[in-house]
Each structure stands twice: as C-alpha cells, then as structure tokens.
Design an enzyme around this catalytic site. Sequence first.
Site, PDB file in Angstrom:
ATOM      1  N   SER A  50      -2.850  -7.572   3.098  1.00 56.49           N
ATOM      2  CA  SER A  50      -3.092  -7.420   4.536  1.00 56.49           C
ATOM      3  C   SER A  50      -3.475  -8.764   5.145  1.00 56.49           C
ATOM      4  O   SER A  50      -3.063  -9.096   6.257  1.00 56.49           O
ATOM      5  CB  SER A  50      -4.221  -6.416   4.779  1.00 56.49           C
ATOM      6  OG  SER A  50      -3.876  -5.159   4.271  1.00 56.49           O
ATOM      7  N   HIS A  91       0.841  -1.206   0.000  1.00 59.52           N
ATOM      8  CA  HIS A  91       0.000   0.000   0.000  1.00 59.52           C
ATOM      9  C   HIS A  91       0.877   1.258   0.000  1.00 59.52           C
ATOM     10  O   HIS A  91       0.607   2.218  -0.732  1.00 59.52           O
ATOM     11  CB  HIS A  91      -0.865   0.061   1.267  1.00 59.52           C
ATOM     12  CG  HIS A  91      -1.905  -1.007   1.394  1.00 59.52           C
ATOM     13  ND1 HIS A  91      -2.048  -1.785   2.509  1.00 59.52           N
ATOM     14  CD2 HIS A  91      -2.886  -1.404   0.536  1.00 59.52           C
ATOM     15  CE1 HIS A  91      -3.070  -2.622   2.352  1.00 59.52           C
ATOM     16  NE2 HIS A  91      -3.590  -2.409   1.162  1.00 59.52           N
ATOM     17  N   ARG A 119      -2.380  -5.948  -8.340  1.00 60.82           N
ATOM     18  CA  ARG A 119      -1.252  -6.875  -8.210  1.00 60.82           C
ATOM     19  C   ARG A 119      -1.241  -7.900  -9.333  1.00 60.82           C
ATOM     20  O   ARG A 119      -0.193  -8.324  -9.788  1.00 60.82           O
ATOM     21  CB  ARG A 119      -1.323  -7.625  -6.868  1.00 60.82           C
ATOM     22  CG  ARG A 119      -1.027  -6.770  -5.673  1.00 60.82           C
ATOM     23  CD  ARG A 119      -1.440  -7.447  -4.404  1.00 60.82           C
ATOM     24  NE  ARG A 119      -2.878  -7.683  -4.394  1.00 60.82           N
ATOM     25  CZ  ARG A 119      -3.576  -8.062  -3.318  1.00 60.82           C
ATOM     26  NH1 ARG A 119      -2.962  -8.275  -2.188  1.00 60.82           N
ATOM     27  NH2 ARG A 119      -4.878  -8.230  -3.393  1.00 60.82           N
ATOM     28  N   LYS A 137     -15.153  -8.283   4.794  1.00 58.91           N
ATOM     29  CA  LYS A 137     -14.010  -8.628   5.645  1.00 58.91           C
ATOM     30  C   LYS A 137     -14.295  -8.315   7.100  1.00 58.91           C
ATOM     31  O   LYS A 137     -14.829  -7.246   7.410  1.00 58.91           O
ATOM     32  CB  LYS A 137     -12.764  -7.849   5.193  1.00 58.91           C
ATOM     33  CG  LYS A 137     -12.306  -8.196   3.802  1.00 58.91           C
ATOM     34  CD  LYS A 137     -11.069  -7.398   3.410  1.00 58.91           C
ATOM     35  CE  LYS A 137     -10.618  -7.710   1.994  1.00 58.91           C
ATOM     36  NZ  LYS A 137      -9.593  -6.770   1.512  1.00 58.91           N
TER      37      LYS A 137
HETATM   38  O1  PNS Z   1      -8.537  -2.870   0.764  1.00 61.47           O
HETATM   39  P1  PNS Z   1      -9.866  -3.400   0.259  1.00 61.47           P
HETATM   40  O2  PNS Z   1     -10.535  -4.242   1.332  1.00 61.47           O
HETATM   41  O3  PNS Z   1      -9.769  -4.094  -1.062  1.00 61.47           O
HETATM   42  O4  PNS Z   1     -10.771  -2.093   0.040  1.00 61.47           O
HETATM   43  C1  PNS Z   1     -12.087  -2.211  -0.431  1.00 61.47           C
HETATM   44  C2  PNS Z   1     -12.870  -0.916  -0.176  1.00 61.47           C
HETATM   45  C3  PNS Z   1     -12.881  -0.582   1.320  1.00 61.47           C
HETATM   46  C4  PNS Z   1     -12.238   0.223  -0.961  1.00 61.47           C
HETATM   47  C5  PNS Z   1     -14.311  -1.184  -0.694  1.00 61.47           C
HETATM   48  O5  PNS Z   1     -14.856  -2.299  -0.026  1.00 61.47           O
HETATM   49  C6  PNS Z   1     -15.213   0.037  -0.533  1.00 61.47           C
HETATM   50  O6  PNS Z   1     -15.183   0.930  -1.352  1.00 61.47           O
HETATM   51  N1  PNS Z   1     -15.992   0.026   0.569  1.00 61.47           N
HETATM   52  C7  PNS Z   1     -16.948   1.073   0.871  1.00 61.47           C
HETATM   53  C8  PNS Z   1     -18.384   0.638   0.489  1.00 61.47           C
HETATM   54  C9  PNS Z   1     -18.542   0.742  -1.025  1.00 61.47           C
HETATM   55  O7  PNS Z   1     -18.566   1.821  -1.577  1.00 61.47           O
HETATM   56  N2  PNS Z   1     -18.592  -0.437  -1.716  1.00 61.47           N
HETATM   57  C10 PNS Z   1     -18.610  -0.477  -3.166  1.00 61.47           C
HETATM   58  C11 PNS Z   1     -19.992  -0.489  -3.748  1.00 61.47           C
HETATM   59  S1  PNS Z   1     -20.916  -1.929  -3.249  1.00 61.47           S
END
Ligand code: PNS
Length: 159
Positions: free
Chosen positions: A127, A16, A89, A40
Amino acid sequence: MVAIYPGSFDPITNGHLDIIKRAAKLTNKLYVAVLNNSNKKGFIPIDQRVELIKNAVNEIENVEVIYFNGLLVELLKEIKIDCIIKGLRCALDYEYEAQMAHLNRDIYPNAETLFMMCSPRYSFLSSSAVREIYKFGGDIDKYVPKCVEEKIKKMEELL
Ligand code: PNS
C-alpha cells in the site's frame, strides 16, 4: 473454518485481493478486518477504506468486511474466531509477522496465525508503494482494484 484477514488496507492492493480470494476458497467465512496500525499515518479515511474493500470483494460470497478500533485479539474474542490469516511477501515480512503472531498468542492464547505466501507477481507490492507512486504522478492502475484507482484519483486534497 472461519478466519480473519486483518490489515490497514490503506489502500487495498491487488496483492491483498489475491490473498483474500485464495483464503476465501479455504474458509467457510472470511472476515476482512480493517484495523489501525499505530505505526502508520492514515491516507484514506477508515470508513472509505472499508467501502473500497467491500466494492473490491463484492463478488466473493463468503467474505465480510468489518472495521475494528482496538487490538486484533479483542476483535477475535468479540466475534469468537481464533484463526488469523496473514500474507507473506518476503523474509522481512516474516520477521515482523512472526513477532506479531507470537505477541497476539501471548496476549490471547487461542489466537493462531496462519501464513499464506503471496503470489510472486505481487511480492514487491505494498500500500505504501501505491501511495508513493500516486503521490509522484505514476500510474497505479496495475496495482489496485479499479474502484481504488478511481477513488484515489478523486482524492487530490489528500496530497
Ligand atoms: O496492513 P498492516 O498495516 O500490516 O496491518 C497491521 C495490523 C492493522 C493488522 C496490525 O497493526 C494490528 O493488528 N493492529 C491492531 C492493534 C493490534 O492488535 N496490534 C498488535 C499488538 S501490539
């Protein structure tokens, strides 16, 4: 350009951090936004994730760390930003992230997602891998900023 680099950062890894440093060079201001990923289960409490990221990025002037509880597109509207930066990735990330990018733009047509390839040396890092290595007593110091390593080692009660 002002952009937002969202993630759950549970915890922030060197992968990150690599994207943050490179994205910060391309932008006037970069928001690193901690959001909930409802798929998660949380490991480090959100406020502490934010503090750890602040600590890890404190030498990068144009980076601001924020937390938002809600949809990413709602955060974009709130802070009046259209540009999302995501790291990729591998092809598996692409499949998932392409769906997210389309979905976010479908909900909020101004939302544009720009993808950056992660550095090859971090292509295997996540992570969840860091959490797993730590859980089974492995060494995580190569994979996370120093402040994260120290913090996680103090979090015995989360195991
Ligand atoms: O590091 P990650 O877990 O891949 O990040 C994912 C994240 C937190 C960016 C994604 O889950 C997110 O945008 N969460 C907020 C809720 C949302 O907008 N979800 C997408 C539309 S369903």
